[in-house]
Design a protein around this motif. Structure first.
Motif, PDB file in Angstrom:
ATOM      1  N   LEU A  66     -12.021 109.304  14.419  1.00 21.93           N
ATOM      2  CA  LEU A  66     -11.333 110.560  14.101  1.00 21.93           C
ATOM      3  C   LEU A  66      -9.849 110.351  13.841  1.00 21.93           C
ATOM      4  O   LEU A  66      -9.232 111.118  13.088  1.00 21.93           O
ATOM      5  CB  LEU A  66     -11.525 111.558  15.252  1.00 21.93           C
ATOM      6  CG  LEU A  66     -12.940 112.100  15.461  1.00 21.93           C
ATOM      7  CD1 LEU A  66     -12.986 112.979  16.695  1.00 21.93           C
ATOM      8  CD2 LEU A  66     -13.404 112.874  14.220  1.00 21.93           C
ATOM      9  N   PHE A  67      -9.258 109.339  14.462  1.00 15.76           N
ATOM     10  CA  PHE A  67      -7.819 109.132  14.287  1.00 15.76           C
ATOM     11  C   PHE A  67      -7.493 108.366  13.006  1.00 15.76           C
ATOM     12  O   PHE A  67      -6.409 108.544  12.450  1.00 15.76           O
ATOM     13  CB  PHE A  67      -7.242 108.374  15.493  1.00 15.76           C
ATOM     14  CG  PHE A  67      -5.755 108.263  15.459  1.00 15.76           C
ATOM     15  CD1 PHE A  67      -4.961 109.298  15.904  1.00 15.76           C
ATOM     16  CD2 PHE A  67      -5.133 107.125  14.958  1.00 15.76           C
ATOM     17  CE1 PHE A  67      -3.578 109.221  15.859  1.00 15.76           C
ATOM     18  CE2 PHE A  67      -3.751 107.028  14.904  1.00 15.76           C
ATOM     19  CZ  PHE A  67      -2.971 108.077  15.365  1.00 15.76           C
ATOM     20  N   TYR A  68      -8.404 107.520  12.545  1.00 14.83           N
ATOM     21  CA  TYR A  68      -8.085 106.677  11.397  1.00 14.83           C
ATOM     22  C   TYR A  68      -7.710 107.489  10.145  1.00 14.83           C
ATOM     23  O   TYR A  68      -6.809 107.094   9.404  1.00 14.83           O
ATOM     24  CB  TYR A  68      -9.256 105.739  11.082  1.00 14.83           C
ATOM     25  CG  TYR A  68      -8.828 104.492  10.354  1.00 14.83           C
ATOM     26  CD1 TYR A  68      -8.137 103.483  11.011  1.00 14.83           C
ATOM     27  CD2 TYR A  68      -9.092 104.327   8.993  1.00 14.83           C
ATOM     28  CE1 TYR A  68      -7.738 102.341  10.357  1.00 14.83           C
ATOM     29  CE2 TYR A  68      -8.689 103.191   8.321  1.00 14.83           C
ATOM     30  CZ  TYR A  68      -8.020 102.199   9.009  1.00 14.83           C
ATOM     31  OH  TYR A  68      -7.606 101.080   8.343  1.00 14.83           O
ATOM     32  N   PRO A  69      -8.365 108.648   9.854  1.00 10.43           N
ATOM     33  CA  PRO A  69      -7.899 109.466   8.706  1.00 10.43           C
ATOM     34  C   PRO A  69      -6.454 109.921   8.837  1.00 10.43           C
ATOM     35  O   PRO A  69      -5.761 110.063   7.822  1.00 10.43           O
ATOM     36  CB  PRO A  69      -8.874 110.655   8.713  1.00 10.43           C
ATOM     37  CG  PRO A  69     -10.109 110.133   9.357  1.00 10.43           C
ATOM     38  CD  PRO A  69      -9.634 109.166  10.401  1.00 10.43           C
ATOM     39  N   TRP A  70      -5.977 110.139  10.069  1.00 12.10           N
ATOM     40  CA  TRP A  70      -4.568 110.503  10.245  1.00 12.10           C
ATOM     41  C   TRP A  70      -3.656 109.340   9.865  1.00 12.10           C
ATOM     42  O   TRP A  70      -2.578 109.545   9.301  1.00 12.10           O
ATOM     43  CB  TRP A  70      -4.305 110.918  11.697  1.00 12.10           C
ATOM     44  CG  TRP A  70      -4.958 112.202  12.067  1.00 12.10           C
ATOM     45  CD1 TRP A  70      -6.094 112.366  12.807  1.00 12.10           C
ATOM     46  CD2 TRP A  70      -4.541 113.524  11.699  1.00 12.10           C
ATOM     47  NE1 TRP A  70      -6.406 113.688  12.930  1.00 12.10           N
ATOM     48  CE2 TRP A  70      -5.463 114.434  12.261  1.00 12.10           C
ATOM     49  CE3 TRP A  70      -3.479 114.029  10.962  1.00 12.10           C
ATOM     50  CZ2 TRP A  70      -5.357 115.806  12.104  1.00 12.10           C
ATOM     51  CZ3 TRP A  70      -3.355 115.393  10.801  1.00 12.10           C
ATOM     52  CH2 TRP A  70      -4.285 116.258  11.362  1.00 12.10           C
ATOM     53  N   LEU A  71      -4.089 108.131  10.170  1.00  7.37           N
ATOM     54  CA  LEU A  71      -3.322 106.955   9.756  1.00  7.37           C
ATOM     55  C   LEU A  71      -3.275 106.851   8.232  1.00  7.37           C
ATOM     56  O   LEU A  71      -2.224 106.569   7.650  1.00  7.37           O
ATOM     57  CB  LEU A  71      -3.948 105.697  10.360  1.00  7.37           C
ATOM     58  CG  LEU A  71      -3.331 104.350   9.944  1.00  7.37           C
ATOM     59  CD1 LEU A  71      -1.862 104.299  10.295  1.00  7.37           C
ATOM     60  CD2 LEU A  71      -4.090 103.198  10.600  1.00  7.37           C
ATOM     61  N   ILE A  72      -4.413 107.108   7.582  1.00  3.87           N
ATOM     62  CA  ILE A  72      -4.449 107.082   6.114  1.00  3.87           C
ATOM     63  C   ILE A  72      -3.556 108.172   5.546  1.00  3.87           C
ATOM     64  O   ILE A  72      -2.831 107.960   4.560  1.00  3.87           O
ATOM     65  CB  ILE A  72      -5.898 107.238   5.623  1.00  3.87           C
ATOM     66  CG1 ILE A  72      -6.745 106.044   6.080  1.00  3.87           C
ATOM     67  CG2 ILE A  72      -5.941 107.369   4.105  1.00  3.87           C
ATOM     68  CD1 ILE A  72      -8.215 106.170   5.756  1.00  3.87           C
ATOM     69  N   THR A  73      -3.557 109.348   6.174  1.00  6.48           N
ATOM     70  CA  THR A  73      -2.706 110.451   5.706  1.00  6.48           C
ATOM     71  C   THR A  73      -1.229 110.089   5.816  1.00  6.48           C
ATOM     72  O   THR A  73      -0.453 110.324   4.883  1.00  6.48           O
ATOM     73  CB  THR A  73      -2.994 111.720   6.528  1.00  6.48           C
ATOM     74  OG1 THR A  73      -4.375 112.061   6.401  1.00  6.48           O
ATOM     75  CG2 THR A  73      -2.133 112.879   6.049  1.00  6.48           C
TER      76      THR A  73
END
Length: 538
Positions: A66-73
């Motif tokens: 769930l956190f990895y998309p925030w890193l991509i963002t």
């Protein structure tokens, strides 16, 4: 004996090489590689396994997924903002000036922001790459909570910057469009090359997934007990194939179709190229001498400026002088002479006082260069700059008359309760006419009282802003002065018959202006472009 010595020497070299190889294998092995990746990503520097793990796909915890998309963002936002700020380099001086108005401190705030965005973009890129490498090695992701906090703080910060750009600097987005008019062909070719290079690992990965899927299908038919588990894994493999392969194919297809809908003015035949634009010295040559001083204008003439641009204000006793800022803090020594009045509008001082202020030490004796694109000053130029004073309009007119240069200026209206508040235009026209300068050398920019100007000085060249062609004809305006970002709107093609003074300050904009076929540009640091102006077109 010689053969024996050679043999012994050869054995020693072979032994050294074996020792070197063993040293490399000991320190630079798979275990060291994985320890480095895991240490940088999760701050856990324990020794990792020596062989590649054989774990199932998506082995990370739900929290990490769930956190990895925030890193991509955060990565996308940081790279986008960094690209936007790099392409907005023409606005750095204006940005520094706005910060100066708020803080009273003149510094390279634009470069500070550029460096900060570069650091954040590099940081998010490294985390993203480390995460991808760990996934490739089928390692579980455990991003350290320090990194997570920083990522979560960066997203609202980037969002705030985007909101500021959208709210207060809307036209800055046009700069990106202008830069792409030059960079688009190169970006397109680079993107296709990158996609071609990526096609090999993507194809290998898809083939690997296909092999896994076929193995799961075989297990379904041969092992009825694990049928549900194998079906679930098969569905995941097929979904992953679609998630990887379909976007890659669509992006590649778009890249091949994009040239049919793009246009770049830089792609022209040599015979159709317009002459190179000539340039105006914006406040003289403010990277070679203190802005709006005699030295600055003489430097502009020395470097071949076609015209001279300045800003005019009126002193309390009716003397037009050259000053850009709304106070005297940045470009004079007013804080040393009269610190309590340093924030007062320059128009509320008498000329007898203004003429005593030093207007050059801030430029020559500053502990840090006042402008980024400044050439190192010679000792003679430093000495000359230290002795500069605030210049009058008549000083500028003398230089223009002597060198036969055009003069264009912004005429600032005096503040309320100023004695020349209602008559400042008449005052400036009278000073120009009394100087005996040839009227055709004056490019009159102020839009007020044009009828009076035409009656008193019929030889002035009238300059307008972005008017319609009918308005330009009715006002007998022969030239328009617009901001360079107006080029984005179809290149101002309806005004191709009107020579234009486009205010801009970078090489790529100068090239773009030339390809669009315009006549004049105004620059702060045109000495950088001197080689482009003097050289023959390639």
């Amino acid at each position: 004996m010689d053969d024996v010595n050679r043999t012994e020497t050869g054995n020693e070299e072979t032994g050294r090489w074996k020792n070197f190889n063993s040293w490399i294998k000991y320190y630079f092995n798979y275990e060291c590689y994985m320890t480095f990746l895991s240490g940088c990503y999760s701050c856990k520097w324990e020794a990792q396994q020596k062989k590649k793990a054989r774990r199932p796909l998506c082995c990370c915890s739900l929290r990490e997924r769930l956190f990895y998309p925030w890193l991509i963002t955060s990565f996308c936002l940081s790279v986008f903002l960094l690209f936007t700020w790099i392409e907005s380099s023409n606005e750095y001086n204006g940005f520094d000036w706005v910060i100066f108005l708020g803080t009273g401190v003149w510094f390279f705030w634009s470069l500070v922001l550029l460096s900060f965005l570069g650091i954040l973009a590099t940081y998010t890129t490294l985390l993203l790459v480390l995460g991808l490498l760990l996934c490739w090695e089928k390692q579980r992701l455990h991003l350290h909570w320090y990194h997570k906090i920083l990522i979560l703080l960066m997203i609202p910060f980037f969002s705030l910057l985007l909101w500021i750009l959208l709210t207060y600097w809307k036209e800055r987005w046009l700069t990106i469009g202008l830069s792409l008019q030059i960079l688009a062909p190169y970006v397109h070719l680079s993107s296709i090359s990158m996609m071609v290079l990526l096609s090999w690992p993507v194809a290998i990965y898809l083939i690997h997934l296909e092999g896994e899927a076929r193995m799961r299908r075989y297990q379904i038919t041969s092992n009825g007990r694990r049928r549900n588990t194998c079906c679930s894994m098969l569905m995941k493999l097929r979904a992953l194939q679609v998630a990887v392969g379909l976007p890659f194919f669509l992006i590649l297809l778009c890249l091949y179709v994009v040239p049919f809908g793009t246009h770049s003015p830089c792609l022209q035949e040599r015979e159709k190229l317009a002459p190179k634009p000539t340039f105006f010295g914006h406040r003289g040559a403010p990277r070679l001498g203190p802005e709006n001083t005699i030295m600055s204008f003489e430097k502009a003439v020395e470097y071949g400026a076609h015209g001279l641009e300045s800003d005019i204000q009126i002193s309390i006793d009716g003397v037009p002088f050259l000053m850009h800022d709304y106070d005297l803090t940045r470009t004079t020594n007013i804080k040393e002479v009269m610190p309590n009045a340093s924030s007062r509008n320059p128009s509320f001082f008498e000329w007898s006082f203004l003429s005593t202020l030093n207007a050059g030490k801030w430029f020559s004796d500053a502990w840090i260069k006042p402008f980024f694109h400044m050439k190192p000053l010679s000792e003679a130029d430093k000495k000359r700059a230290r002795n500069q004073r605030i210049a009058k309009l008549t000083d500028l007119l003398k230089i223009a008359q002597k060198e036969k240069k055009l003069v264009i200026f912004d005429l600032n209206s005096p503040p309320p309760r100023h004695p020349s508040r209602k008559s400042y235009i008449h005052l400036v026209v009278r000073v120009i006419l009394d100087s005996k300068i040839e009227q055709h050398l004056i490019a009159w920019l102020p839009g007020s009282e044009r009828k009076y100007i035409k009656s008193k000085a019929p030889g002035f060249q009238h300059v307008g802003t972005y008017y319609t062609l009918k308005e330009l004809a009715d006002e007998n305006i022969t030239r328009i002065n617009v901001d360079y970002k107006r080029l984005y709107y179809n290149g101002l093609r309806s005004h191709h018959n009107v020579p234009e003074d486009l205010q801009q300050d970078t090489k790529f904009l100068y090239v773009l202006v030339g390809f669009h076929g315009y006549s004049f540009c105004s620059f702060h640091c045109f000495h950088i472009l001197f080689s482009l102006v003097e050289s023959e077109p390639e």
